[in-house]
Design an enzyme around this catalytic site. Structure first.
Site, PDB file in Angstrom:
ATOM      1  N   SER A  41      -9.330   1.783   3.489  1.00 48.30           N
ATOM      2  CA  SER A  41      -8.508   2.510   2.536  1.00 48.30           C
ATOM      3  C   SER A  41      -7.475   1.625   1.842  1.00 48.30           C
ATOM      4  O   SER A  41      -6.787   2.077   0.940  1.00 48.30           O
ATOM      5  CB  SER A  41      -7.780   3.643   3.265  1.00 48.30           C
ATOM      6  OG  SER A  41      -6.860   3.108   4.229  1.00 48.30           O
ATOM      7  N   SER A  80      -9.910  -0.588   7.628  1.00 44.20           N
ATOM      8  CA  SER A  80      -9.280  -0.361   6.327  1.00 44.20           C
ATOM      9  C   SER A  80      -8.503  -1.540   5.772  1.00 44.20           C
ATOM     10  O   SER A  80      -8.013  -1.465   4.646  1.00 44.20           O
ATOM     11  CB  SER A  80      -8.370   0.877   6.390  1.00 44.20           C
ATOM     12  OG  SER A  80      -9.155   2.041   6.428  1.00 44.20           O
ATOM     13  N   LYS A 122       0.845  -1.191   0.000  1.00 34.47           N
ATOM     14  CA  LYS A 122       0.000   0.000   0.000  1.00 34.47           C
ATOM     15  C   LYS A 122       0.881   1.241   0.000  1.00 34.47           C
ATOM     16  O   LYS A 122       1.911   1.285   0.688  1.00 34.47           O
ATOM     17  CB  LYS A 122      -0.905  -0.038   1.241  1.00 34.47           C
ATOM     18  CG  LYS A 122      -1.925   1.072   1.348  1.00 34.47           C
ATOM     19  CD  LYS A 122      -2.797   0.835   2.588  1.00 34.47           C
ATOM     20  CE  LYS A 122      -3.817   1.929   2.819  1.00 34.47           C
ATOM     21  NZ  LYS A 122      -4.641   1.661   4.030  1.00 34.47           N
TER      22      LYS A 122
END
Length: 536
Positions: free
Chosen positions: A207, A231, A127
């Site tokens: 996210s 997330s 990420k």
């Protein structure tokens, strides 16, 4: 649930079991982005008789040990899939220019019998809020799109030391969804909008949206996400993959763009629980697996009676819709048929947790983001970051708001006695909500839906993502694990499992048994849209 160490779990895992197209460039969107998908999705995931959609790390390591597969072949195959498939979902921001060199070095270690562990030669996506010294780390914001950080995040150092191939960086909800009051998950100014691979006009949840979507599309073997509250587990559920939010402190936060040190953690995501567990063992520094490539699930994960006698508390959350509730009923029936005892529960204190969490995070974000920005080129504090967004129109192309930034700027400092009391109450009530529920019913875990069916992505409206199931474990710092539970129409729904502090190994073992029993995973079809009552 009896406490098991990550080392013990990983040790248990050890006792069982060239393509010539060009490599994509730094931005993984060079291929044609037509709507029809790969010409043959089944064939496109095959490599030397290995189906990338279903293969596990132990199976890959066994093949690399025999010499019937190399990390270079595996890495190049994933790079080609990124080039061919990612234009549909927009999950991968960039690929590493050194990925094939990393893979070649792993091939040498395999030939010499000097494999560093179970992740040696395995392609991993990160990420883009996890620092990498050789690639930009932006948190999705143009404010950080300049030079890379000076050093890797600690967890990246662990992955490199374990021989993993750092394949690239994934898109995310900008600033991990902590900027606007009504954000759109999966959108960032740097990467644009990530789409749900199952239905492309649906949202991937935030996210860690790019990490989950990339795994669903088989663009890497494993990925790293981060979570403050939901997330990792919500994107995992909404994209039909596995996501583990570790106990707080089990994985180093150093070098990860923060929201709150009191809740933030990075964690592993994969298409199956075994790969998730192996990756956690490396991230946490508890890698007890022998480097011989012979891995396999044991105990509850492989025995047909692995769920027998397990006690699971089902927190139904009917607010997520009748179709999800019906899926939970079917899930409970399947677990009972496998010998588990499923009792319905409602963890207490949830209204108070919802009331306190957001104000606490505002103060902690102000403190922690300022510390992080001081290590990077660009805005040096939150006030400068707010001004950057005001003066850069590209930061407002999906949604203009930065209300959370503005509220955090005037939030009480974390030294304020009111904040300290708030955080202390949050910690106490969140832990009691899980501990008291598990003790009252003698549970091995609490289960709940991880997500509703994916909503349509809409910049003007923003998300429809009030999903309370992740909050108790997230605020308590306890582990949670999302595994595929089934579908509502074409849209995946995950089953979220949570347990007590540092019960990660036991939760993963239970999750593997649940995964085997439910057998709910299926590959995405990249449908442009569907018509259903879940459009919101």
């Amino acid at each position: 649930m009896k406490k098991r160490s990550i080392a013990a779990l990983t040790a248990a895992l050890t006792v069982a079991p060239l393509l010539v197209a060009g490599v994509p460039g730094q931005r993984a969107v060079a291929a044609d982005s037509g709507a029809d998908g790969p010409s043959s999705p089944t064939e496109s995931t095959l490599l030397r008789g290995v189906d990338l959609e279903t293969v596990t790390i132990p199976e890959l390591q066994a093949r690399m040990k025999r010499g019937s597969l190399t990390s270079s072949e595996l890495t190049l195959s994933y790079l080609r899939r990124i080039k061919a498939v990612d234009p549909k979902i927009n999950a991968v921001l960039r690929t590493s220019p050194t990925a094939l060199r990393q893979a070649a070095a792993s091939d040498v270690r395999h030939r010499l019998g000097k494999v560093r562990g179970p992740l040696d030669g395995i392609p991993v996506l990160l990420k883009d809020n996890v620092n990498t010294r050789d690639m930009p780390t932006t948190a999705g914001s143009l404010a950080l799109a300049g030079s890379p950080p000076a050093t890797d995040a600690d967890l990246v150092g662990r992955l490199r030391a374990a021989g993993a191939v750092i394949l690239g960086k994934t898109n995310l909800s900008e600033w991990a969804n902590f900027r606007a009051a009504k954000p759109t998950s999966g959108w960032s100014a740097v990467g644009g909008q990530t789409n749900n691979p199952y239905v492309l006009d649906r949202n991937p949840c935030g996210s860690s949206s790019g990490s989950a979507a990339a795994l669903a599309a088989s663009l890497a073997q494993v990925a790293i996400g981060t979570e403050t509250d939901g997330s990792i587990v919500c994107p995992a559920g909404m994209n039909g993959v596995v996501g583990h939010k570790p106990s707080l402190g089990l994985v180093s936060r150093s070098g990860v763009v923060p929201i709150s040190a009191e809740q933030d953690t990075a964690g592993p995501m994969a298409r199956n629980v075994i790969d998730t567990a192996i990756t956690l063992s490396v991230l946490s520094g508890h890698d007890a697996a022998a480097a011989d490539g012979a891995f396999g699930l044991t105990d509850a994960a492989t025995r047909p009676d692995g769920l027998r006698g397990k006690r699971i508390g089902l927190w139904r959350l009917p607010s997520l819709g009748a179709e999800v509730d019906a899926l939970m009923t079917r899930t409970a029936a399947r677990l009972r048929a496998a010998g588990a005892q499923v009792v319905e529960v409602t963890p207490p204190y949830q209204d108070r947790l919802a009331e306190l969490e957001f104000p606490a995070l505002l103060s902690e974000f102000r403190r922690d983001i300022g510390t992080y920005l001081a290590t990077r080129n660009g805005p040096h504090d939150l006030a400068e970051l707010i001004e950057f967004n005001r003066t850069h129109p590209a930061e407002r192309t999906c949604f203009a708001g930065q209300e959370l930034f503005e509220q955090a700027l005037v939030a009480p400092p974390t030294t304020d006695p009111r904040h300290r009391a708030m955080r202390a109450e949050l910690k106490d009530l969140s832990r009691r909500s899980i501990d008291e529920t598990m003790a009252a019913h003698d549970l091995d875990a609490i289960a709940s839906p991880a997500n509703p069916p994916a909503w349509t992505t809409d910049c003007a409206r923003g998300d429809n993502d009030v999903i309370p199931s992740s909050t108790p474990a997230a605020v308590a710092g306890y582990p949670s694990l999302s595994v595929p539970a089934g579908f509502v129409g074409e849209l995946p729904v995950g089953l979220l499992l949570m347990a007590g502090d540092h019960q990660d190994a036991g939760l993963l073992s239970l999750g593997a048994a649940v995964e085997q029993r439910l057998d709910a995973w299926r590959a995405p079809r990249y449908l442009p849209s569907v018509t259903s009552d879940t459009t919101r």
